[in-house]
Scaffold this motif. Sequence first.
Motif, short mmCIF file in Angstrom:
data_model
loop_
_atom_site.label_atom_id
_atom_site.label_comp_id
_atom_site.label_asym_id
_atom_site.label_seq_id
_atom_site.Cartn_x
_atom_site.Cartn_y
_atom_site.Cartn_z
N ALA A 241 2.14 -16.13 -45.66
CA ALA A 241 2.83 -15.39 -44.59
C ALA A 241 3.93 -14.56 -45.22
CB ALA A 241 3.41 -16.36 -43.56
N ASP A 242 4.21 -13.42 -44.63
CA ASP A 242 5.28 -12.55 -45.13
C ASP A 242 6.66 -13.14 -44.85
OD1 ASP A 242 3.61 -10.38 -46.12
OD2 ASP A 242 3.12 -10.06 -44.01
N PHE A 243 6.78 -13.81 -43.72
CA PHE A 243 8.02 -14.51 -43.38
C PHE A 243 7.70 -15.54 -42.31
CE2 PHE A 243 8.02 -11.06 -40.32
CZ PHE A 243 8.52 -11.64 -39.15
N GLY A 244 8.69 -16.37 -42.01
CA GLY A 244 8.50 -17.42 -41.02
C GLY A 244 9.58 -17.41 -39.97
N ILE A 245 9.25 -18.02 -38.85
CA ILE A 245 10.20 -18.25 -37.77
C ILE A 245 10.07 -19.72 -37.39
CG2 ILE A 245 10.85 -17.70 -35.40
CD1 ILE A 245 9.57 -14.92 -35.84
N ILE A 246 11.21 -20.41 -37.36
CA ILE A 246 11.22 -21.82 -37.01
C ILE A 246 12.22 -22.04 -35.89
CG2 ILE A 246 10.34 -22.66 -39.21
CD1 ILE A 246 13.19 -23.14 -40.15
N ILE A 247 11.92 -22.98 -35.01
CA ILE A 247 12.74 -23.19 -33.83
C ILE A 247 12.89 -24.67 -33.54
CG2 ILE A 247 13.08 -22.51 -31.42
CD1 ILE A 247 10.56 -20.58 -31.98
N CYS A 248 14.13 -25.10 -33.35
CA CYS A 248 14.41 -26.43 -32.84
C CYS A 248 15.64 -26.32 -31.95
CB CYS A 248 14.58 -27.46 -33.95
SG CYS A 248 16.10 -27.38 -34.91
N GLY A 249 16.15 -27.42 -31.44
CA GLY A 249 17.25 -27.38 -30.49
C GLY A 249 18.48 -26.65 -31.00
N SER A 250 18.97 -27.04 -32.18
CA SER A 250 20.16 -26.39 -32.75
C SER A 250 19.82 -25.38 -33.83
CB SER A 250 21.09 -27.45 -33.35
OG SER A 250 20.51 -27.98 -34.54
N GLY A 251 18.60 -25.42 -34.32
CA GLY A 251 18.21 -24.57 -35.44
C GLY A 251 18.61 -25.16 -36.78
N LEU B 232 5.19 -10.58 -30.92
CA LEU B 232 4.74 -10.14 -32.24
C LEU B 232 3.30 -9.65 -32.22
CD1 LEU B 232 6.41 -12.84 -34.51
CD2 LEU B 232 7.11 -10.46 -34.19
N ILE B 233 2.45 -10.29 -31.47
CA ILE B 233 1.06 -9.85 -31.36
C ILE B 233 0.99 -8.45 -30.76
CG2 ILE B 233 -1.12 -10.25 -30.13
CD1 ILE B 233 -0.65 -13.27 -30.64
N LYS B 234 1.80 -8.20 -29.73
CA LYS B 234 1.84 -6.86 -29.11
C LYS B 234 2.31 -5.81 -30.10
CE LYS B 234 2.51 -8.38 -24.38
NZ LYS B 234 3.46 -8.59 -23.29
N LYS B 235 3.10 -6.21 -31.09
CA LYS B 235 3.60 -5.30 -32.12
C LYS B 235 2.61 -5.16 -33.28
CE LYS B 235 8.11 -4.53 -31.11
NZ LYS B 235 8.65 -3.20 -31.24
N GLY B 236 1.49 -5.88 -33.21
CA GLY B 236 0.45 -5.75 -34.23
C GLY B 236 0.54 -6.74 -35.39
N HIS B 237 1.40 -7.74 -35.28
CA HIS B 237 1.53 -8.74 -36.35
C HIS B 237 0.48 -9.84 -36.16
CE1 HIS B 237 5.26 -6.87 -37.60
NE2 HIS B 237 5.68 -6.90 -36.34
N ARG B 238 0.13 -10.48 -37.27
CA ARG B 238 -0.78 -11.62 -37.24
C ARG B 238 0.05 -12.90 -37.33
NH1 ARG B 238 -4.41 -10.62 -42.01
NH2 ARG B 238 -2.77 -9.19 -42.60
N ILE B 239 -0.33 -13.89 -36.56
CA ILE B 239 0.46 -15.11 -36.42
C ILE B 239 -0.33 -16.33 -36.88
CG2 ILE B 239 1.73 -16.57 -34.79
CD1 ILE B 239 2.75 -13.62 -34.98
N LYS B 240 0.35 -17.20 -37.61
CA LYS B 240 -0.16 -18.53 -37.91
C LYS B 240 0.78 -19.51 -37.22
CE LYS B 240 -2.60 -21.76 -39.75
NZ LYS B 240 -3.84 -22.16 -39.18
N ASN C 23 13.85 -15.36 -45.79
CA ASN C 23 12.42 -15.23 -45.53
C ASN C 23 11.95 -16.14 -44.40
OD1 ASN C 23 12.58 -17.59 -47.03
ND2 ASN C 23 11.29 -16.86 -48.70
N ILE C 24 12.88 -16.91 -43.84
CA ILE C 24 12.60 -17.68 -42.64
C ILE C 24 13.80 -17.54 -41.70
CG2 ILE C 24 12.28 -19.97 -41.64
CD1 ILE C 24 10.48 -20.71 -43.88
N MET D 28 2.16 -7.41 -40.40
CA MET D 28 2.68 -8.49 -41.21
C MET D 28 2.10 -9.81 -40.73
SD MET D 28 6.69 -8.01 -42.07
CE MET D 28 7.33 -6.83 -40.92
N LYS D 29 2.06 -10.76 -41.64
CA LYS D 29 1.64 -12.12 -41.30
C LYS D 29 2.91 -12.94 -41.09
CE LYS D 29 -2.33 -11.94 -44.35
NZ LYS D 29 -2.87 -12.50 -45.60
N VAL D 30 2.95 -13.63 -39.97
CA VAL D 30 4.13 -14.42 -39.62
C VAL D 30 3.71 -15.86 -39.36
CG1 VAL D 30 6.08 -14.65 -38.04
CG2 VAL D 30 5.15 -12.38 -38.54
N ALA D 31 4.38 -16.80 -40.03
CA ALA D 31 4.19 -18.23 -39.77
C ALA D 31 5.26 -18.65 -38.79
CB ALA D 31 4.31 -19.02 -41.06
N ILE D 32 4.90 -19.44 -37.80
CA ILE D 32 5.87 -19.90 -36.82
C ILE D 32 5.67 -21.38 -36.54
CG2 ILE D 32 4.45 -19.21 -34.84
CD1 ILE D 32 7.14 -18.35 -33.46
N GLY D 33 6.79 -22.09 -36.44
CA GLY D 33 6.74 -23.51 -36.15
C GLY D 33 7.91 -23.92 -35.28
#
Length: 144
Positions: A59-69, A22-30, A103-104, A1-6
């Motif tokens: 990207a198939d889905f995204g992951i975003i991270i901040c202090g509280s989310g 995620l890379i170890k699991k074979g996913h591609r990251i942006k 999706n995020i 899967m393609k994953v966008a992360i910010g």
Amino acid sequence: MKVAIGSDHTGIDYKYLIINYLIKKGHRIKDFGYSNYGEKVDYPDFIHPTAESVEKGEADFGIIICGSGNGAAMTANKYQKIRAALVWKKEIAFLAKRHNNANILSLPARFVDKKEVLEIVEMFIQTDFEGGRHKIRIEKIPIK
């Protein structure tokens, strides 16, 4: 899967932890996240490109991270085709995907530990959308 992360500065350690996992699991990251230590930055600058990538289907889905989310989720949810879910434990990740077809995944860096983060990410990836009555509800979310 393609994953966008910010992420902003508070999420940088988790961003790298998740990317390596995620890379170890074979996913591609942006990676749209902040990459330098020691400077405070504004989360929208990194969340907008992540959400745009998911909305455009890059990207198939995204992951975003901040202090509280919360700020990250609020920013991502400005996009019509985005359903960003603030998640702080794996059971919430399950429901966010299963019932809401999120999706995020928005993570609160200040409120989860490294073990929990990887469990949350794995649960989110492994869970399928149930559809049915949930699909009908999701179709009612966008303002037409």
